[in-house]
Design an enzyme around this catalytic site. Structure first.
Site, mmCIF file in Angstrom:
data_model
loop_
_atom_site.group_PDB
_atom_site.id
_atom_site.type_symbol
_atom_site.label_atom_id
_atom_site.label_comp_id
_atom_site.label_asym_id
_atom_site.label_seq_id
_atom_site.Cartn_x
_atom_site.Cartn_y
_atom_site.Cartn_z
ATOM 1 N N HIS A 237 46.343 15.239 48.115
ATOM 2 C CA HIS A 237 46.817 16.100 49.193
ATOM 3 C C HIS A 237 47.559 17.327 48.679
ATOM 4 O O HIS A 237 48.368 17.921 49.394
ATOM 5 C CB HIS A 237 47.692 15.318 50.194
ATOM 6 C CG HIS A 237 46.900 14.353 51.008
ATOM 7 N ND1 HIS A 237 47.451 13.595 52.025
ATOM 8 C CD2 HIS A 237 45.590 14.000 50.968
ATOM 9 C CE1 HIS A 237 46.512 12.819 52.568
ATOM 10 N NE2 HIS A 237 45.377 13.057 51.929
ATOM 11 N N ASN B 162 47.554 5.800 52.142
ATOM 12 C CA ASN B 162 48.437 6.928 51.854
ATOM 13 C C ASN B 162 49.894 6.503 51.690
ATOM 14 O O ASN B 162 50.305 5.503 52.267
ATOM 15 C CB ASN B 162 48.337 7.958 52.989
ATOM 16 C CG ASN B 162 47.083 8.797 52.891
ATOM 17 O OD1 ASN B 162 46.699 9.217 51.813
ATOM 18 N ND2 ASN B 162 46.443 9.041 54.022
ATOM 19 N N ARG C 152 54.180 5.998 62.195
ATOM 20 C CA ARG C 152 53.673 7.347 61.945
ATOM 21 C C ARG C 152 54.270 8.340 62.931
ATOM 22 O O ARG C 152 54.630 9.465 62.547
ATOM 23 C CB ARG C 152 52.147 7.351 62.057
ATOM 24 C CG ARG C 152 51.541 8.738 61.881
ATOM 25 C CD ARG C 152 50.036 8.712 61.975
ATOM 26 N NE ARG C 152 49.496 10.061 61.809
ATOM 27 C CZ ARG C 152 48.204 10.340 61.730
ATOM 28 N NH1 ARG C 152 47.307 9.378 61.797
ATOM 29 N NH2 ARG C 152 47.790 11.592 61.579
ATOM 30 N N CYS D 112 40.327 9.536 48.087
ATOM 31 C CA CYS D 112 40.635 10.386 49.243
ATOM 32 C C CYS D 112 39.337 11.044 49.687
ATOM 33 O O CYS D 112 38.429 11.242 48.879
ATOM 34 C CB CYS D 112 41.664 11.440 48.843
ATOM 35 S SG CYS D 112 42.148 12.558 50.189
ATOM 36 N N TYR E 212 46.094 20.543 53.327
ATOM 37 C CA TYR E 212 47.485 20.090 53.229
ATOM 38 C C TYR E 212 48.382 21.151 52.599
ATOM 39 O O TYR E 212 49.604 21.089 52.735
ATOM 40 C CB TYR E 212 47.566 18.793 52.412
ATOM 41 C CG TYR E 212 47.008 17.605 53.142
ATOM 42 C CD1 TYR E 212 47.806 16.871 54.027
ATOM 43 C CD2 TYR E 212 45.689 17.208 52.981
ATOM 44 C CE1 TYR E 212 47.301 15.788 54.723
ATOM 45 C CE2 TYR E 212 45.172 16.124 53.668
ATOM 46 C CZ TYR E 212 45.978 15.421 54.538
ATOM 47 O OH TYR E 212 45.467 14.346 55.230
#
Length: 421
Positions: free
Chosen positions: A194, A144, A90, A164, A244
């Site tokens: 998102h 995700n 990440r 989500c 987002y």
């Protein structure tokens, strides 16, 4: 009833366990298996999970295992919450895109594509193991990028629904602002994972009074601040975008901001270290307050509601989920995965009708869906050219030189996770 959580060693898991304990009448779990390859983390999380159940007098049995096949055996439902490559991957997803002047984020843009490429093959392998163990088991995907991962699962014929926590987070926030019970708040929630907008906030049900104009008039400043957006955006749209959407509506501002501070991954990694130390304390028997800063608020309540509806009659009949479009948004293919209100039951999720969308939203949804088509193709079949095309199609990238540079960086930083590289 037996549930398995793949990625059960996550620091998120105590949030899930707390929900299972509090809402045991809605979802009566007899056995819960936490599955994770990281045995050290798994034991810390598993120990705390057992103490939470004991404190709240939950009679269910909690076990842990590093063996996926053993963990999912005879499970009625399997929750996926895994992170291939961990926080180190990440961290890279959030940094190398910035070198090309693009947003570095773990679920959208170039970083989101990297995560999809790492994740889809692993999830499909786990899903096949679930199908062999129990072909009737439901898979609930919280991994995700949820839209792409859920589409991969559905396309492969698995019984899957994506989940989500964005919608339930908005529901709870609006309920607080309106001083009503969350169950009274119904969202006109539309888009892709998102990439969603709250087009209406209704009291009492899908046909109730739309109080969104009142919310924006009375609480617009607080709502915009929560989204980290300029209030002018929210006022001009007259709807509430997912936070987002900030990556799209204020891209250059976000890129500048990300270049001046530590990555979110670095913050989360430090937080996880502290959380795991807490989890190892045998006196701790509840989720710590620090966990709220980790993210995933209300995830447990959404997961319980969805699992209860899929496995029985305990959950809400209408929930926001990720599932096949099936004509709901007529400008998308039927097999696109959208995030909308759906009727959920033992047969799965059926999206509720959605009014015709303003081109402002429909155009972006169509664009990102095209990117997701290409992203899934790249995840399933590999190859530099497929990665390049997905990046070029993404509205946050869209320039040849950017796509070229990002393709090289993506492959270089993820080679160990890409069988074809």
């Amino acid at each position: 009833m037996k549930l398995a959580v793949v990625g059960g060693g996550s620091t998120y898991t105590p949030e899930l366990i707390d929900g299972f304990a509090r809402l045991r009448d809605t979802l009566p779990i007899e056995e819960l298996v936490l599955v994770d390859p990281a045995a050290d983390r798994l034991e810390l999380v598993g120990g705390l999970a057992r103490r939470i159940f004991a404190k709240q007098d939950h009679a269910g049995r909690i076990t842990t295992t590093t063996d996926v096949d053993a963990g999912v055996a005879d499970a009625d439902a399997v929750l996926l919450q895994l992170r291939v490559g961990g926080q180190a991957a990440r961290e890279r997803d959030e940094t190398w895109p910035l070198e090309c002047g693009c947003v570095g984020q773990e679920t959208t843009g170039a970083g989101g594509l990297a995560k999809a490429l790492r994740t889809v093959p692993v999830v499909l392998d786990i899903a096949e193991r679930v199908r062999r163990a129990n072909p009737d088991a439901w898979i609930i995907d919280f991994t995700n990028p949820v839209g792409i991962v859920t589409r991969a699962l559905l396309q492969a014929g698995h019984k899957a629904v994506g989940l989500c926590n964005v919608a339930i987070g908005f529901q709870r926030k609006f309920a607080r602002l309106l001083d009503v019970n969350p169950s009274e708040v119904h969202l006109d929630h539309v888009g892709l994972n998102h990439l969603t907008w709250e087009l209406g906030v209704r009291l009492g049900g899908p046909d109730g009074e739309n109080v969104l104009p009142r919310l924006l008039a009375e609480h617009g400043e607080a709502i915009a601040a929560d989204l980290r957006m300029d209030r002018r955006i929210v006022d001009r749209l007259g709807v509430v975008p997912s936070y987002y959407l900030r990556y799209f509506y204020a891209h250059d501002e976000v890129v500048r901001e990300l270049g001046t501070k530590p990555s979110r991954a670095a913050e989360v990694a430090a937080m996880e270290k502290e959380l795991l130390a807490m989890y190892g304390d045998p006196a701790l028997d509840e989720k710590p307050e620090l966990l709220a800063k980790r993210g995933g608020a209300f995830y447990s309540e959404a997961a319980v509601d969805l699992a209860a509806s899929l496995l029985g009659d305990g959950g809400s009949p209408v929930q926001v989920v990720n599932t096949y479009n099936r004509g709901t948004l007529p400008f998308l293919p039927d097999d696109a995965v959208i995030e909308v209100q759906a009727r959920v039951g033992r047969d799965g999720a059926a999206p509720l009708p959605v009014p015709a969308l303003d081109p402002l939203y429909a155009g972006l949804i169509a664009n990102v869906t095209a990117y997701e088509d290409l992203a899934l193709d790249a995840a399933l079949r590999g190859g530099r050219d497929r990665v390049f095309k997905a990046l070029l199609a993404h509205p946050l990238i869209g320039q040849f030189d950017y796509a070229e540079g990002l393709t090289d960086r993506l492959i270089a930083h993820n080679r160990e996770h890409l069988a074809w590289a």
